[in-house]
Design an enzyme around this catalytic site. Structure first.
Site, PDB file in Angstrom:
ATOM      1  N   THR A   1     -61.850 -18.303 -17.149  1.00 36.59           N
ATOM      2  CA  THR A   1     -62.454 -17.229 -16.365  1.00 36.59           C
ATOM      3  C   THR A   1     -63.855 -16.910 -16.865  1.00 36.59           C
ATOM      4  OG1 THR A   1     -60.246 -16.302 -16.050  1.00 36.59           O
ATOM      5  CG2 THR A   1     -62.119 -14.895 -15.518  1.00 36.59           C
TER       6      THR A   1
ATOM      7  N   ARG B   1     -51.752 -18.346 -20.603  1.00 38.36           N
ATOM      8  CA  ARG B   1     -51.179 -17.133 -21.202  1.00 38.36           C
ATOM      9  C   ARG B   1     -51.403 -17.118 -22.713  1.00 38.36           C
ATOM     10  NH1 ARG B   1     -50.892 -13.519 -17.528  1.00 38.36           N
ATOM     11  NH2 ARG B   1     -49.368 -12.350 -18.733  1.00 38.36           N
TER      12      ARG B   1
ATOM     13  N   LYS C   1     -55.603 -18.883 -29.320  1.00 35.57           N
ATOM     14  CA  LYS C   1     -56.738 -19.770 -29.076  1.00 35.57           C
ATOM     15  C   LYS C   1     -57.347 -20.253 -30.391  1.00 35.57           C
ATOM     16  CE  LYS C   1     -58.212 -17.919 -24.568  1.00 35.57           C
ATOM     17  NZ  LYS C   1     -59.340 -17.340 -23.808  1.00 35.57           N
TER      18      LYS C   1
ATOM     19  N   THR D   1     -56.680 -20.487 -21.666  1.00 34.64           N
ATOM     20  CA  THR D   1     -56.901 -19.324 -20.822  1.00 34.64           C
ATOM     21  C   THR D   1     -55.757 -18.327 -20.964  1.00 34.64           C
ATOM     22  OG1 THR D   1     -57.159 -18.583 -18.529  1.00 34.64           O
ATOM     23  CG2 THR D   1     -55.842 -20.538 -18.883  1.00 34.64           C
TER      24      THR D   1
ATOM     25  N   ASP E   1     -62.830 -21.849 -22.281  1.00 35.50           N
ATOM     26  CA  ASP E   1     -62.170 -20.776 -21.554  1.00 35.50           C
ATOM     27  C   ASP E   1     -62.255 -21.077 -20.054  1.00 35.50           C
ATOM     28  OD1 ASP E   1     -60.975 -18.243 -21.086  1.00 35.50           O
ATOM     29  OD2 ASP E   1     -62.942 -17.390 -20.734  1.00 35.50           O
TER      30      ASP E   1
ATOM     31  N   LYS F   1     -44.266 -11.708  -2.046  1.00 42.92           N
ATOM     32  CA  LYS F   1     -45.106 -12.910  -2.090  1.00 42.92           C
ATOM     33  C   LYS F   1     -45.077 -13.462  -3.504  1.00 42.92           C
ATOM     34  CE  LYS F   1     -49.461 -10.583  -3.188  1.00 42.92           C
ATOM     35  NZ  LYS F   1     -50.792 -10.207  -2.719  1.00 42.92           N
TER      36      LYS F   1
ATOM     37  N   ARG G   1     -55.226 -22.183  -4.357  1.00 38.50           N
ATOM     38  CA  ARG G   1     -54.135 -21.431  -4.983  1.00 38.50           C
ATOM     39  C   ARG G   1     -53.269 -20.863  -3.873  1.00 38.50           C
ATOM     40  NH1 ARG G   1     -57.619 -18.009  -9.371  1.00 38.50           N
ATOM     41  NH2 ARG G   1     -55.598 -17.063  -9.772  1.00 38.50           N
TER      42      ARG G   1
END
Length: 983
Positions: free
Chosen positions: A471, A850, A856, A767, A469, A658, A687
């Site tokens: 996060t 996503r 998963k 993820t 994973d 943005k 990022r």
């Protein structure tokens, strides 16, 4: 494109046009038609036969794999279907048997069909059909199936079944060789340990489920509130959930105690993200004066059928007793999924899904009993040794001349030579594995490590694929602002004081001008519009950029309650609390929180926000109020978010936006630096976000608002119409700045990944985050090296033809990492499962973004099935449980997202860096020791069996034992000495 299509002579222009038209029809977005053969080539039903030999562009670069890898229909004109007896003899019998078995299985395991539903508020009795009970059940057995289930799991392997048969044979007097305890003691010991361990685990699962199902919630009824257990909640109930309480079932958000009509929830156990998500109550019910009014209205919710997708929801809210009836569209922002936690206020919702129909349960797979590869190999080796045992026994009986009751002698010889498959093998291996687990937990270099499954420690040393994973596992999910680029000047962490000075001077100048204009009759906005256009100074450009960053987001400041102060008092004293240290920011993305915290650090602070307005405090202490006219949230398709605000002091209307550079490069005005600087920041692992703005007049906004409102009321193609209206504003926007944010990695992630990669382990990152975020983390963590290319699979793949072309494009690249989204992955697996897995396995690294929890687990299962290699999954959240349980070896990390992944895993660690020592040291040693121990026990058995054969041959092939039965118990001290001496 035209130069890639081969040209062929055609009889006439009309015929060519006809063929072209037919081919275009067959290359539609729906994929190949019924005339498609197995290599992607097409022949129409009424097309001339010679056209079938034309090589098409898709078939030129198609996959040259087995025919079974393609899901296409047979060609009726070429293959004539066999019928009758010929069909039955040539394979029809097999098809018939499979069909009958599938029919019987479907009858026995028929699942209830999931349907859309109409749920009346507070009226469970109005439900048209029964819904599952709202209880969580993680047990693998019940009181009746426990003993049979455990015994089946043990004796489905040939090794254990052989021991059972040998032990049972000693009850027959004619076959008895030694004492019963020499056979039943080792087998009973193994069974006792296994049953005890399973019973303890099952009891712990029962206790955890009972605790969750017994949690009390407030249910709203006509007579008031009443307490109900979580397991007693039904579809249609109105449930009140307090702050920091976990939501018991899937609900539609009706009311909240927050004045803004919204609340925050934590979804760490659902999608693995630690950020708070903003949820909005149904406006019709939020406007009701009191809670009891929910029963005085006649309203219902229409909800789509239960499904796996946790990021989408379609439904409607209807109030019938109003004139005219109120119809309100419901989306994902109006839902409260089970297993999430209310982070602010108190919420009231109507239950729409319960029990196994909730999103969290549907995305959780059932646990399974994991068996190590070593045990499977020993099981196969036992079969080979058993054949040798049979052959040796037959030879002895043959040399005996089949004298007397030869079949009895044959069985006695089988028992005498059973030392070849020593019954002490299982005892020694289980004791050795228990010792390996004890060594892992006592290792001071990896403190806090827990071995929850003691039967597979050697699997840690045989891993080929590591699926991790992002996060909380690779990253800390803590963003830090690093870079601000204005085109001509770039500011880093060491030059932030310059930005602060420019911003202070700019707001002081604005305040001075505003004070001077107060005595003038000309509004400030009109004066600015009449001024000649001049090149902006650095201070004004910094001012515009920082103000855009401080306004364009979905962040909400949250103030911690202080003792002795009520919520109303605190809100009334908000002006006094603006500078307090108890302010925290919450948003659905940590990037936005990092940006708002940065603007606060340089002087422009977000002090309050609700659904209609927000307030900023300038470096000079003035509070600026902005009305929020429209919000356009970020989506994976648009890759950008926007907001339209109105300055109350100047009445200026500004559209800020943005987003990713890929989406914003075509929206902003021409520039010559954006693409280059985005590449530079990406190479640093940052990022990036591009910030732009556009000033709107009152007439322009009113025109947009009318078209936007009309598009949102559309019944058909609502999403497309809304997007088209928003895109009418996204033209020639002024580019303000480029920001760079760094996601903090866990400690020693880079050297750990490098060590694992050097050991031959291929690493995949799965993820639920956005594609751009996942790509940045893959680069910054060195999961993808700086010299490697990255192939980003097109996210909008929806048909078989598009998947085919994308796979062909990826097939041409070598030594290239793959980045693919969950939606595209589903389409490719539907049509080209074997090809995608084969190509992905050749990549040095794979990133799947996503991904839902079910996806998963599906990826892990595909790797195990297609490669036959050992897989390991590591994660720290509840969304990783399915992946951890599907892998051959699951590792959980205790982190910010709780202990759900840790409790469900086979091994639990406290930091990602500990996985290096866990695999490289303990995994390798456990595998080597188990292999050496197994070989020693088997070699000892072969030696003893050889001596027994010689002894029987010398004494006229008599079936008499040479040694006493104690040898079979495994009393020899050498195995235990070997298992602890480093072999």
């Amino acid at each position: 494109m035209a130069d890639q299509i081969p040209l062929y002579p055609v009889r006439s222009a009309t015929a060519a046009a006809a063929v072209s038209h037919k081919r275009a029809a067959y290359y539609s977005a729906e994929g190949p038609g019924p005339g498609a053969d197995r290599r992607g080539r097409y022949q129409l039903e009424d097309e001339p036969a010679h056209l079938d030999e034309m090589p098409l562009m898709m078939s030129e670069e198609g996959f040259e794999n087995d025919e079974s890898d393609y899901h296409t229909l047979p060609r009726a004109r070429i293959t004539r279907r066999k019928r009758g007896l010929e069909w039955f003899v040539c394979g029809g019998w097999k098809y018939f048997c499979i069909s009958c078995c599938d029919w019987l299985i479907n009858i026995c395991q028929r699942k209830k069909e999931l349907k859309a539903r109409t749920v009346w508020l507070g009226c469970p009795e109005k439900c048209e059909e029964k819904h599952p009970r709202n209880s969580i059940k993680n047990q693998k057995y019940n009181i009746f199936t426990f003993i049979p289930g455990v015994l089946y799991e043990q004796f489905k392997f040939f090794l254990n079944l052989y021991f059972l048969v040998v032990s049972c044979s000693q009850f027959v007097p004619a076959l008895k060789i030694g004492y019963l305890y020499t056979y039943w003691a080792p087998l009973g010991f193994v069974l006792a340990v296994t049953i005890t361990r399973e019973a303890i685990d099952e009891f712990r699962r029962f206790q955890r489920d009972k605790e969750v199902n017994s949690q009390l919630y407030s249910k709203l009824t006509v007579r008031g509130k009443m307490q109900v257990k979580s397991s007693d909640i039904q579809v249609g109930d109105l449930i009140i959930v307090e702050k920091n309480q976990r939501i018991p079932s899937d609900m539609v958000f009706l009311r909240t105690s927050e004045k803004a009509g919204s609340c925050f929830i934590r979804t760490d156990q659902l999608d693995g993200e630690t950020d708070w998500k903003l949820k909005v109550a149904v406006s019709c019910t939020q406007r009701l004066p009191a809670l009891g009014d929910l029963f005085s209205i006649s309203a219902y919710v229409y909800a789509q059928k239960p499904q796996l997708d946790i990021h989408s929801f379609e439904g409607t809210f209807t109030r019938e007793d109003s004139d005219p009836p109120v119809h309100e569209s419901l989306s994902i922002e109006n839902t409260l999924w089970a297993s999430t936690v209310v982070a602010s206020g108190t919420v009231i919702g109507v239950v729409i899904y319960t029990g196994k129909e909730t999103r969290s349960v549907m995305n959780t797979s059932n646990p399974k009993n994991k068996v190590g590869l070593l045990d499977l190999e020993l099981n196969q080796l036992t079969k080979a040794l058993f054949l040798a045992l049979v052959v040796l026994s037959v030879v002895m009986v043959t040399l005996q001349g089949f004298a007397g009751p030869w079949y009895r002698n044959l069985f006695r010889f089988l028992l005498l030579f059973s030392y070849i498959i020593p019954i002490s093998l299982r005892v020694n291996l289980d004791m050795g594995k228990a010792a390996y687990g004890w060594m892992i937990m006592k290792d001071e270099n990896i403190p806090g490590t827990v071995v929850r499954t003691s039967t597979i420690p050697e699997e840690l040393g045989r891993l080929v694929y590591l699926l991790t994973d992002k996060t909380g596992t690779l990253t800390q999910n803590e963003m830090i602002f690093k870079r601000l680029h204005l085109g001509t000047v770039s500011y880093g962490t060491d030059t932030m004081d310059e930005i602060q000075n420019h911003l202070l001077n700019s707001y002081l100048q604005i305040h001075t001008q505003a004070s001077g204009n107060n005595s003038s009759s000309t509004p400030p906005r009109r004066a600015q519009s009449l001024a000649p256009k001049v090149r902006k100074s650095v201070s004004s450009r910094i001012h515009e950029a920082v103000k855009a960053i401080a306004l364009c987001h979905n962040v909400t400041p949250v103030y911690e309650a202080r003792a002795g102060i009520t919520g109303e008092t605190e809100f009334a004293e908000a002006d006094q609390d603006f500078s307090d240290e108890n302010r925290t920011y919450q948003a659905s993305s940590p990037d936005e929180v990092a940006l708002v915290r940065w603007t606060e650090s340089i002087g422009l602070t977000l002090v309050s926000r609700d659904l209609t307005s927000m307030q900023l405090k300038t470096p000079g202490g003035q509070v600026l109020t902005y009305c929020i006219l429209q919000m356009f949230p970020f989506t994976s398709e648009s890759k950008r978010m926007g907001i339209i605000v109105k300055d109350e002091s100047t009445a200026e209307i500004t559209f800020y936006m943005k987003g990713a550079d890929v989406a914003m490069s075509t929206i902003v005005q021409y520039n010559d630096w954006l693409e280059e600087e985005c590449g530079n920041m990406a190479r640093e692992g940052l990022r990036t976000l591009v910030v732009a703005k556009r000033a709107l007049t009152e007439e322009q906004y009113q025109d947009f608002e009318s078209r936007y409102s009309q598009a949102k009321l559309s019944i058909h193609d609502r999403t497309l119409k809304v997007a088209a209206v928003v895109e009418s504003l996204e033209r020639e926007m002024e580019l303000l700045c480029l920001t760079g944010v760094e996601d903090q990695l866990q400690a020693d992630v880079r050297p750990t990944l490098e060590m694992l990669r050097n050991a031959g382990i291929k690493i995949w990152m799965l993820t639920g985050d956005k594609l751009e975020t996942a790509t940045c983390i893959a680069k910054s963590s060195h999961l993808v090296s700086r010299t490697q290319d990255i192939h980003i699979f097109r996210p909008e793949v929806t048909s078989r033809g598009e998947a085919h072309l994308e796979l062909n494009a990826f097939r041409r690249k070598h030594d290239c990492a793959l980045v693919i989204s969950g939606d595209s992955l589903e389409v490719c697996l539907k049509y080209y499962e074997h090809e995608l897995v084969e190509l992905a396995c050749q990549c040095p690294a794979v990133v799947c973004c996503r991904c839902s929890p079910t996806q998963k687990a599906h990826i892990v299962t595909l790797l195990r099935q297609h490669t036959g290699k050992r897989t390991c999954a590591i994660g720290d959240g509840g969304n990783d449980v399915s992946m951890i349980q599907a892998a051959d070896c699951g590792i959980g990390i205790e982190g910010k997202e709780g202990k759900q992944a840790s409790l469900a895993a086979d091994f639990s660690i406290t930091q990602f860096r500990h996985i290096g020592r866990l695999l490289m040291v303990h995994g390798r040693n456990s595998y080597k020791r188990s292999a050496a121990l197994g070989q020693f026990v088997m070699h000892r058995g072969l030696i003893i069996s050889t001596m027994q054969a010689v002894f029987s041959s010398v004494f006229y092939f008599a079936s008499v034992p040479l040694y006493q039965g104690f040898l079979m118990v495994g009393e020899d001290p050498y195995p235990s000495r070997l298992s602890s001496s480093g072999f």
